[in-house]
Structures are given as structure tokens and as C-alpha cells.
Motif scaffolding. Sequence first.
Motif, PDB file in Angstrom:
ATOM      1  N   VAL A 147       0.865  -1.183   0.000  1.00 29.01           N
ATOM      2  CA  VAL A 147       0.000   0.000   0.000  1.00 29.01           C
ATOM      3  C   VAL A 147       0.899   1.230   0.000  1.00 29.01           C
ATOM      4  CG1 VAL A 147      -1.774   1.292   1.229  1.00 29.01           C
ATOM      5  CG2 VAL A 147      -1.812  -1.218   1.260  1.00 29.01           C
ATOM      6  N   LEU A 148       0.672   2.123  -0.953  1.00 32.92           N
ATOM      7  CA  LEU A 148       1.443   3.362  -1.059  1.00 32.92           C
ATOM      8  C   LEU A 148       0.556   4.527  -0.637  1.00 32.92           C
ATOM      9  CD1 LEU A 148       3.039   2.853  -4.611  1.00 32.92           C
ATOM     10  CD2 LEU A 148       3.827   1.973  -2.416  1.00 32.92           C
ATOM     11  N   THR A 149       1.038   5.328   0.294  1.00 33.70           N
ATOM     12  CA  THR A 149       0.290   6.505   0.739  1.00 33.70           C
ATOM     13  C   THR A 149       1.155   7.734   0.553  1.00 33.70           C
ATOM     14  OG1 THR A 149      -0.901   5.211   2.397  1.00 33.70           O
ATOM     15  CG2 THR A 149      -0.929   7.606   2.636  1.00 33.70           C
ATOM     16  N   ARG A 150       0.691   8.673  -0.274  1.00 33.33           N
ATOM     17  CA  ARG A 150       1.386   9.942  -0.433  1.00 33.33           C
ATOM     18  C   ARG A 150       0.576  11.016   0.264  1.00 33.33           C
ATOM     19  NH1 ARG A 150       1.260  14.086  -5.192  1.00 33.33           N
ATOM     20  NH2 ARG A 150      -0.240  14.887  -3.684  1.00 33.33           N
ATOM     21  N   PRO A 151       1.037  11.456   1.442  1.00 34.96           N
ATOM     22  CA  PRO A 151       0.307  12.518   2.146  1.00 34.96           C
ATOM     23  C   PRO A 151       0.274  13.800   1.320  1.00 34.96           C
ATOM     24  CG  PRO A 151       1.903  11.440   3.594  1.00 34.96           C
ATOM     25  CD  PRO A 151       2.203  10.984   2.197  1.00 34.96           C
ATOM     26  N   ALA A 152      -0.656  14.675   1.654  1.00 33.26           N
ATOM     27  CA  ALA A 152      -0.742  15.967   0.969  1.00 33.26           C
ATOM     28  C   ALA A 152       0.605  16.661   1.022  1.00 33.26           C
ATOM     29  CB  ALA A 152      -1.813  16.826   1.626  1.00 33.26           C
ATOM     30  N   LYS A 153       1.013  17.249  -0.101  1.00 27.10           N
ATOM     31  CA  LYS A 153       2.325  17.886  -0.154  1.00 27.10           C
ATOM     32  C   LYS A 153       2.179  19.351  -0.520  1.00 27.10           C
ATOM     33  CE  LYS A 153       3.722  17.504  -4.987  1.00 27.10           C
ATOM     34  NZ  LYS A 153       4.798  17.141  -5.911  1.00 27.10           N
ATOM     35  N   PHE A 154       3.218  20.106  -0.228  1.00 25.73           N
ATOM     36  CA  PHE A 154       3.277  21.497  -0.661  1.00 25.73           C
ATOM     37  C   PHE A 154       4.295  21.634  -1.792  1.00 25.73           C
ATOM     38  CE2 PHE A 154       5.193  25.807  -0.134  1.00 25.73           C
ATOM     39  CZ  PHE A 154       4.135  26.502  -0.708  1.00 25.73           C
ATOM     40  N   ILE A 155       5.521  21.219  -1.579  1.00 23.94           N
ATOM     41  CA  ILE A 155       6.536  21.275  -2.625  1.00 23.94           C
ATOM     42  C   ILE A 155       7.148  19.892  -2.847  1.00 23.94           C
ATOM     43  CG2 ILE A 155       8.777  22.224  -3.292  1.00 23.94           C
ATOM     44  CD1 ILE A 155       8.046  24.779  -1.800  1.00 23.94           C
ATOM     45  N   LYS A 156       7.574  19.250  -1.759  1.00 22.99           N
ATOM     46  CA  LYS A 156       8.231  17.954  -1.861  1.00 22.99           C
ATOM     47  C   LYS A 156       7.272  16.837  -1.473  1.00 22.99           C
ATOM     48  CE  LYS A 156      12.796  19.857  -0.703  1.00 22.99           C
ATOM     49  NZ  LYS A 156      13.923  19.788   0.260  1.00 22.99           N
ATOM     50  N   SER A 157       7.472  15.667  -2.119  1.00 18.96           N
ATOM     51  CA  SER A 157       6.621  14.517  -1.866  1.00 18.96           C
ATOM     52  C   SER A 157       7.272  13.546  -0.891  1.00 18.96           C
ATOM     53  CB  SER A 157       6.323  13.770  -3.173  1.00 18.96           C
ATOM     54  OG  SER A 157       5.432  14.488  -3.975  1.00 18.96           O
ATOM     55  N   ARG A 158       6.426  12.812  -0.184  1.00 20.12           N
ATOM     56  CA  ARG A 158       6.872  11.709   0.666  1.00 20.12           C
ATOM     57  C   ARG A 158       5.866  10.590   0.499  1.00 20.12           C
ATOM     58  NH1 ARG A 158       6.106  10.423   6.410  1.00 20.12           N
ATOM     59  NH2 ARG A 158       4.653  12.165   6.462  1.00 20.12           N
ATOM     60  N   VAL A 159       6.336   9.384   0.249  1.00 20.83           N
ATOM     61  CA  VAL A 159       5.459   8.245   0.039  1.00 20.83           C
ATOM     62  C   VAL A 159       5.754   7.194   1.092  1.00 20.83           C
ATOM     63  CG1 VAL A 159       4.752   6.408  -1.538  1.00 20.83           C
ATOM     64  CG2 VAL A 159       5.290   8.683  -2.433  1.00 20.83           C
ATOM     65  N   LEU A 160       4.718   6.776   1.813  1.00 24.72           N
ATOM     66  CA  LEU A 160       4.835   5.750   2.841  1.00 24.72           C
ATOM     67  C   LEU A 160       4.448   4.412   2.227  1.00 24.72           C
ATOM     68  CD1 LEU A 160       2.998   7.671   5.730  1.00 24.72           C
ATOM     69  CD2 LEU A 160       5.408   7.813   5.055  1.00 24.72           C
ATOM     70  N   VAL A 161       5.291   3.402   2.399  1.00 24.72           N
ATOM     71  CA  VAL A 161       5.034   2.070   1.846  1.00 24.72           C
ATOM     72  C   VAL A 161       4.804   1.117   3.008  1.00 24.72           C
ATOM     73  CG1 VAL A 161       5.897   0.231   0.358  1.00 24.72           C
ATOM     74  CG2 VAL A 161       6.535   2.612  -0.107  1.00 24.72           C
ATOM     75  N   THR A 162       3.657   0.420   2.984  1.00 28.23           N
ATOM     76  CA  THR A 162       3.314  -0.526   4.038  1.00 28.23           C
ATOM     77  C   THR A 162       2.806  -1.822   3.427  1.00 28.23           C
ATOM     78  OG1 THR A 162       1.017   0.209   4.233  1.00 28.23           O
ATOM     79  CG2 THR A 162       2.643   1.359   5.576  1.00 28.23           C
ATOM     80  N   ARG A 163       2.722  -2.867   4.263  1.00 21.05           N
ATOM     81  CA  ARG A 163       2.038  -4.098   3.894  1.00 21.05           C
ATOM     82  C   ARG A 163       0.531  -3.865   4.035  1.00 21.05           C
ATOM     83  NH1 ARG A 163       6.249  -6.307   1.302  1.00 21.05           N
ATOM     84  NH2 ARG A 163       8.064  -6.532   2.675  1.00 21.05           N
ATOM     85  N   PRO A 164      -0.289  -4.723   3.460  1.00 25.20           N
ATOM     86  CA  PRO A 164      -1.744  -4.528   3.586  1.00 25.20           C
ATOM     87  C   PRO A 164      -2.245  -4.497   5.028  1.00 25.20           C
ATOM     88  CG  PRO A 164      -1.259  -6.059   1.800  1.00 25.20           C
ATOM     89  CD  PRO A 164       0.039  -5.803   2.506  1.00 25.20           C
ATOM     90  N   ASP A 165      -1.513  -5.167   5.949  1.00 21.15           N
ATOM     91  CA  ASP A 165      -1.933  -5.165   7.347  1.00 21.15           C
ATOM     92  C   ASP A 165      -1.449  -3.938   8.111  1.00 21.15           C
ATOM     93  OD1 ASP A 165       0.760  -5.659   7.602  1.00 21.15           O
ATOM     94  OD2 ASP A 165       0.553  -7.594   8.606  1.00 21.15           O
ATOM     95  N   GLY A 166      -0.789  -3.004   7.394  1.00 14.31           N
ATOM     96  CA  GLY A 166      -0.311  -1.787   8.024  1.00 14.31           C
ATOM     97  C   GLY A 166       1.126  -1.829   8.482  1.00 14.31           C
ATOM     98  N   GLN A 167       1.798  -2.972   8.363  1.00 16.14           N
ATOM     99  CA  GLN A 167       3.200  -3.070   8.787  1.00 16.14           C
ATOM    100  C   GLN A 167       4.072  -2.196   7.903  1.00 16.14           C
ATOM    101  OE1 GLN A 167       4.805  -7.022   8.605  1.00 16.14           O
ATOM    102  NE2 GLN A 167       6.872  -6.375   9.112  1.00 16.14           N
ATOM    103  N   PRO A 168       4.863  -1.281   8.480  1.00 13.81           N
ATOM    104  CA  PRO A 168       5.702  -0.385   7.671  1.00 13.81           C
ATOM    105  C   PRO A 168       6.773  -1.143   6.893  1.00 13.81           C
ATOM    106  CG  PRO A 168       5.463   0.434   9.918  1.00 13.81           C
ATOM    107  CD  PRO A 168       4.957  -0.973   9.921  1.00 13.81           C
ATOM    108  N   VAL A 169       7.010  -0.717   5.660  1.00 15.19           N
ATOM    109  CA  VAL A 169       8.099  -1.249   4.836  1.00 15.19           C
ATOM    110  C   VAL A 169       9.209  -0.210   4.735  1.00 15.19           C
ATOM    111  CG1 VAL A 169       8.770  -2.110   2.565  1.00 15.19           C
ATOM    112  CG2 VAL A 169       6.537  -2.729   3.523  1.00 15.19           C
ATOM    113  N   GLY A 170       8.838   1.027   4.435  1.00 14.37           N
ATOM    114  CA  GLY A 170       9.812   2.103   4.308  1.00 14.37           C
ATOM    115  C   GLY A 170       9.176   3.344   3.744  1.00 14.37           C
TER     116      GLY A 170
END
Length: 271
Positions: A147-170
Motif C-alpha cells: 500500500v502506497l500513501t502519499r500525504p498531501a504535499k506542498f513542494i516535496k513529496s513523501r510516500v509511505l510504503v506498508t504491507r496490507p496489514d499496516g506493517q511499515p516497509v519504508g
Amino acid sequence: MTTHPNTPAGWYADPQGTPNLLRWWDGAQWTEHTHPGQPGQFPQQQAPAADPAKVQRQVQQQAGVAPVHAGGGTLFSEPVLVVNQKAKLIELTNEYSVFDQHGRTIGSVVQVGQSTLKKVARFVSSLDQFMTHKLEIRDAQGQPHLVLTRPAKFIKSRVLVTRPDGQPVGEIVQQNAIGKINFAIQVNGQQIGAIKAENWRAWNFAIVDHTDTEIARITKTWEGLAKTMFTTADNYVLQIHRQLPDPLLSLVVATALTVDTALKQDARGFG
């Protein structure tokens, strides 16, 4: 089961009428799957078919990737992934198909969790950068793996990568906004690699490990003048040079989708 050579890839009911038994045709062979829904109910997300010859041209001629050894037939075992965005006049929901180098469907990426109000905002304006985007990377059977989540950004992006159960990957974190765009690949706050744009338009990327050695490459492929000017389609080829350990492998696979969502979805509406 007899199959006509022009049978399109997709889900089909069991010809014997067995409840909850579905068959997936990938263009070459049948596989059977038991679906937990109502009898005969197809999975919500159907993996689309592809023209194998067209995908092979995209890999070999457009991306310049020579044929390599076949992998294990999954998102995380193939050395070449072809990522093609579904062409739309206006991008309201991000959707991608993922193929191997021979044009076989091995996965998809679908945006999830969008409200009707959010879709309307994307249609009438260019406010994508102020919105949170969430995408699921699914296998050919529609099961999510990342699961890829890109929070709202202003200038720079950050993408959170997790497993489907919510376990963080990076995380994949944009490092700069001017010039050649670079991203850091991070696990538990430590950088284990980077994604480096090779030109200021951020079309092609080299992916390196912590020693700055190239381990993979993303190449944007040309989809034609009319399609490029009048639709949202962005097509890429991801070539992984060697077997990678996890979580680096999962994050490298995720980058093929992240670069588009992080950089190119902010001006798709009429605004």
C-alpha cells in the motif's frame, strides 16, 4: 477447457457451474481460484489484457531493454516490469496495469479511498498536491501486496510504503524540488538507496543502493503524440539488474508507481 485463441484475458465462471470457482485466463493458460463472495461473483478488480507484441516493443525498442531471463512470474520475481497507466482525458482515479517483459499480466495498481467530493475537486482543479493519495499494488488475482500513501504535499513529496496489514516497509522521500529530482529510499529513518532523475524533466531514473551502485532503472516510454497531449497516460519500464533483498526489493518495485504519483499528478484537471 477448450479456449479460442482470441479469448481476452480476464475472469470467467467455471463451465461446470461450480459455486465460487472462477477461472483466470492470462492469454496463455488457465488458473482456478476460489472466491469467497457470492457464487459466481467476480473479484472487483479485473486485470486487463495486453497486446504481448506491443509490450515487447515497449520494452525492447522504446525502453532499450534487451530480453533477459524469465523470472518467477510475480511482481517480486520478474527482472522487468512494464507499468502502463490507463489512458483518461482527466485523471480522477490513478490506475495502472503491470506486465512482465512478454506482455503477461502480473499485477495492477489501483487508487483506493477516494470520496466523490475528492474526485470532483480533481476534475475541476489542479489541487492534487494538497490531497492524500493511497494506492494498492495487487497481484494478477487482485490480492494487495503493498500500500502506497502519499500525504498531501506542498513542494516535496513523501510516500509511505506498508504491507496490507499496516506493517511499515519504508519511505520514499523527495530530496529537492529544483533541477534533477532525487528521492531517498529509507527504512526506519536510515537511507538504504536513492532514486535519481537523469534529466530535469524527471522522465528517466536510476535507482542505486547505499553504495551508490545502480541496481535498477526506470525508463518512461513514448506513447504517441496524441495520447501524450490529450490523455493522462504515463508508461514506464522498470528493469531490476540483480536479485535484491527485502525491504529494498519491495521499495524498488514501489518506485515504479511512486515517481508518477509523486511528481506528475498535480496538473491533471481543468484548473
